[in-house]
Design an enzyme around this catalytic site. Structure first.
Site, PDB file in Angstrom:
ATOM      1  CB  SER A   1     -37.326  25.426   8.047  1.00  0.00           C
ATOM      2  OG  SER A   1     -36.476  26.248   7.294  1.00  0.00           O
TER       3      SER A   1
ATOM      4  N   GLY B   1     -25.689  31.537   8.020  1.00  0.00           N
ATOM      5  CA  GLY B   1     -25.756  32.937   7.572  1.00  0.00           C
ATOM      6  C   GLY B   1     -27.166  33.430   7.298  1.00  0.00           C
TER       7      GLY B   1
ATOM      8  CB  SER C   1     -27.346  26.610  13.877  1.00  0.00           C
ATOM      9  OG  SER C   1     -26.918  27.607  14.763  1.00  0.00           O
ATOM     10  N   GLY C   2     -25.772  28.940  11.947  1.00  0.00           N
ATOM     11  CA  GLY C   2     -24.469  29.509  11.587  1.00  0.00           C
ATOM     12  C   GLY C   2     -24.221  29.585  10.087  1.00  0.00           C
TER      13      GLY C   2
HETATM   14  N1  PPS Z   1     -31.210  21.952  19.427  1.00  0.00           N
HETATM   15  C1  PPS Z   1     -31.088  22.995  18.619  1.00  0.00           C
HETATM   16  N2  PPS Z   1     -30.999  22.825  17.282  1.00  0.00           N
HETATM   17  C2  PPS Z   1     -30.884  23.877  16.477  1.00  0.00           C
HETATM   18  N3  PPS Z   1     -30.862  25.167  16.903  1.00  0.00           N
HETATM   19  C3  PPS Z   1     -30.960  25.386  18.222  1.00  0.00           C
HETATM   20  C4  PPS Z   1     -31.053  24.320  19.129  1.00  0.00           C
HETATM   21  N4  PPS Z   1     -31.103  24.846  20.387  1.00  0.00           N
HETATM   22  C5  PPS Z   1     -31.047  26.167  20.255  1.00  0.00           C
HETATM   23  N5  PPS Z   1     -30.943  26.518  18.966  1.00  0.00           N
HETATM   24  C6  PPS Z   1     -30.933  27.913  18.499  1.00  0.00           C
HETATM   25  O1  PPS Z   1     -32.224  28.119  17.942  1.00  0.00           O
HETATM   26  C7  PPS Z   1     -32.128  28.659  16.647  1.00  0.00           C
HETATM   27  C8  PPS Z   1     -32.994  27.870  15.659  1.00  0.00           C
HETATM   28  O2  PPS Z   1     -34.316  28.140  15.841  1.00  0.00           O
HETATM   29  P1  PPS Z   1     -35.344  27.822  14.664  1.00  0.00           P
HETATM   30  O3  PPS Z   1     -36.675  28.249  15.163  1.00  0.00           O
HETATM   31  O4  PPS Z   1     -34.859  28.434  13.408  1.00  0.00           O
HETATM   32  O5  PPS Z   1     -35.242  26.232  14.559  1.00  0.00           O
HETATM   33  S1  PPS Z   1     -36.213  25.234  13.766  1.00  0.00           S
HETATM   34  O6  PPS Z   1     -36.462  25.807  12.438  1.00  0.00           O
HETATM   35  O7  PPS Z   1     -37.432  25.082  14.528  1.00  0.00           O
HETATM   36  O8  PPS Z   1     -35.472  23.966  13.685  1.00  0.00           O
HETATM   37  C9  PPS Z   1     -30.723  28.550  16.201  1.00  0.00           C
HETATM   38  O9  PPS Z   1     -30.439  29.821  15.644  1.00  0.00           O
HETATM   39  P2  PPS Z   1     -29.616  30.033  14.298  1.00  0.00           P
HETATM   40  O10 PPS Z   1     -28.195  29.773  14.695  1.00  0.00           O
HETATM   41  O11 PPS Z   1     -29.880  31.462  13.953  1.00  0.00           O
HETATM   42  O12 PPS Z   1     -30.106  29.089  13.254  1.00  0.00           O
HETATM   43  C10 PPS Z   1     -29.917  28.217  17.452  1.00  0.00           C
HETATM   44  O13 PPS Z   1     -29.264  29.377  17.902  1.00  0.00           O
HETATM   45  N1  ADP Z   2     -21.709  35.182   3.446  1.00  0.00           N
HETATM   46  C1  ADP Z   2     -20.993  35.102   4.569  1.00  0.00           C
HETATM   47  N2  ADP Z   2     -19.662  35.029   4.515  1.00  0.00           N
HETATM   48  C2  ADP Z   2     -18.951  34.939   5.635  1.00  0.00           C
HETATM   49  N3  ADP Z   2     -19.468  34.899   6.878  1.00  0.00           N
HETATM   50  C3  ADP Z   2     -20.790  34.961   6.988  1.00  0.00           C
HETATM   51  C4  ADP Z   2     -21.613  35.051   5.843  1.00  0.00           C
HETATM   52  N4  ADP Z   2     -22.899  35.061   6.268  1.00  0.00           N
HETATM   53  C5  ADP Z   2     -22.829  34.999   7.624  1.00  0.00           C
HETATM   54  N5  ADP Z   2     -21.571  34.947   8.056  1.00  0.00           N
HETATM   55  C6  ADP Z   2     -21.142  34.851   9.446  1.00  0.00           C
HETATM   56  O1  ADP Z   2     -21.580  33.583   9.919  1.00  0.00           O
HETATM   57  C7  ADP Z   2     -21.978  33.687  11.255  1.00  0.00           C
HETATM   58  C8  ADP Z   2     -23.363  33.113  11.401  1.00  0.00           C
HETATM   59  O2  ADP Z   2     -24.258  33.894  10.703  1.00  0.00           O
HETATM   60  P1  ADP Z   2     -25.778  33.993  11.136  1.00  0.00           P
HETATM   61  O3  ADP Z   2     -26.420  34.951  10.199  1.00  0.00           O
HETATM   62  O4  ADP Z   2     -25.896  34.272  12.572  1.00  0.00           O
HETATM   63  O5  ADP Z   2     -26.251  32.503  10.810  1.00  0.00           O
HETATM   64  P2  ADP Z   2     -27.629  31.798  11.167  1.00  0.00           P
HETATM   65  O6  ADP Z   2     -28.680  32.857  11.303  1.00  0.00           O
HETATM   66  O7  ADP Z   2     -27.876  30.897  10.006  1.00  0.00           O
HETATM   67  O8  ADP Z   2     -27.378  31.052  12.416  1.00  0.00           O
HETATM   68  C9  ADP Z   2     -21.898  35.149  11.646  1.00  0.00           C
HETATM   69  O9  ADP Z   2     -20.727  35.323  12.387  1.00  0.00           O
HETATM   70  C10 ADP Z   2     -21.821  35.876  10.329  1.00  0.00           C
HETATM   71  O10 ADP Z   2     -21.048  37.046  10.422  1.00  0.00           O
END
Ligand code: PPS
Ligand code: ADP
Length: 311
Positions: A215, A146, A143-144
């Site tokens: 994933s 990108g 998560s985070g």
């Molecule tokens: N427990 C926990 N662990 C991880 N992530 C969490 C959780 N709870 C909520 N979220 C939010 O849900 C987003 C991930 O969903 P996904 O469907 O990609 O997860 S997974 O592939 O089934 O593991 C994920 O979004 P991204 O930050 O975009 O990855 C989180 O915002």
């Molecule tokens: N290549 C990159 N360089 C710097 N910051 C990035 C980059 N890709 C994403 N970010 C920043 O990282 C943060 C998380 O990105 P996001 O796409 O929401 O991640 P995810 O979907 O994996 O949770 C956002 O604030 C985004 O602007």
């Protein structure tokens, strides 16, 4: 003695079919038989082509496949039938006997007696129309890391080149298709499985499908890879270390997880298994971190080199 045989389906097709004495047992696997042998049998399903009709009949325990050749006119008249009482019956064998290609009923999971229905317009035809190859670009990472940002940059750039894409984002799909799933291991697996199946359909439609999901488990990603033809599953690992993702924390979820307010958060108290071998790694380490659009270009050059941007 005869009795009209009516299939459970509401087709008027069988109204004139009659049946007589029961099937004697054991019956030879291949024999000239007519509908008189069908008395007492239930038709569980059937399929027909222009030239032939195949009934699936059975009492309660086992279904028998019965092929009946077509007569002229609107009615299928029994001039010859093959009763399959032999487990070695195969589609090829049936085809060899009949000179036609039979399609086979299957049981898949909890679905019984289902038939694959093919369409003459195939993936290649759609790809020709779109001038691209359908595939799945599977973005995985913490998560985070990108994923969503890169997915959008990729979609935007491909769109501007006239290529059709569609993003399947984990967060978004949990608003609908997967709203019944939690973040427990088995629910994450089911989340990935469903999205893998949907992505496969998009790829089959000729679309460049971009998935954006944590994933976290290798076996689930590998299972999705196995759904697609070789080469069509392009795994992209967004290799951003936990401390980078945590420092970004755009949704404040890491903070909540550290405070124990979210349990089982990936990277904190739930595992993430990085790919052992994947098609593309996008490094987000140190000062050398590329912009999302630069990263999208890395993926696009892979697609170009591997022929996905043409038909
Ligand atoms: N427990 C926990 N662990 C991880 N992530 C969490 C959780 N709870 C909520 N979220 C939010 O849900 C987003 C991930 O969903 P996904 O469907 O990609 O997860 S997974 O592939 O089934 O593991 C994920 O979004 P991204 O930050 O975009 O990855 C989180 O915002
Ligand atoms: N290549 C990159 N360089 C710097 N910051 C990035 C980059 N890709 C994403 N970010 C920043 O990282 C943060 C998380 O990105 P996001 O796409 O929401 O991640 P995810 O979907 O994996 O949770 C956002 O604030 C985004 O602007």
């Amino acid at each position: 003695m005869t009795a009209a045989l009516r299939p459970p389906c509401a087709s008027g097709m069988f109204h004139n079919i009659e049946c007589g004495p029961p099937v004697t047992s054991p019956s030879p696997p291949t024999e000239n038989l007519g509908f008189p042998m069908l008395r007492g049998a239930n038709v569980a399903g059937f399929y027909s082509s222009r030239r032939s009709l195949v009934l699936h009949c059975g009492r309660s325990d086992s279904l028998k496949r019965i092929k009946v050749k077509e007569n002229t006119g609107n009615w299928f008249k029994p001039i010859k039938a093959i009763v399959d009482s032999d487990s070695s019956w195969t589609e090829e064998r049936g085809a060899a006997l009949s000179g036609t290609n039979l399609r086979q009923m299957s049981n898949v999971g909890k679905s019984t007696n289902i038939l694959w229905h093919a369409c003459p317009i195939q993936k290649q035809d759609r790809e020709q129309l779109l001038q691209q190859k359908g595939c799945v670009i599977w973005l995985t990472g913490l998560s985070g890391s990108g994923k969503s940002t890169i997915a959008c940059a990729l979609s935007r750039s491909l769109h501007s080149r006239g290529k059709l894409t569609y993003i399947l984002d984990g967060d978004n799909l949990r608003h609908g298709l997967n709203q019944d799933l939690s973040f427990k291991a088995e629910d994450r697996s089911e989340n990935i499985r469903r999205i893998g199946e949907v992505a496969k359909l998009f790829a089959d439609a000729g679309v460049i499908c971009i998935t954006s999901l944590i994933s976290p488990y290798r076996k689930d990603r590998d299972a999705c890879r196995a759904l697609l033809p070789k080469g069509d599953f392009i795994e992209v690992f967004i290799d951003a270390p936990l401390h980078v993702c945590e420092a970004r924390d755009p949704k404040g979820l890491y903070k909540l997880a550290r405070a124990g307010k979210i349990k089982g958060f990936t990277g904190i108290d739930d595992p993430y298994e990085p790919p052992c071998s994947c098609e593309i790694v996008l490094q987000q380490k140190g000062s050398d971190c590329k912009s999302p659009s630069d990263m999208a270009e890395i993926v696009i050059s892979y697609l170009e080199e591997n022929g996905y941007l043409g038909a």
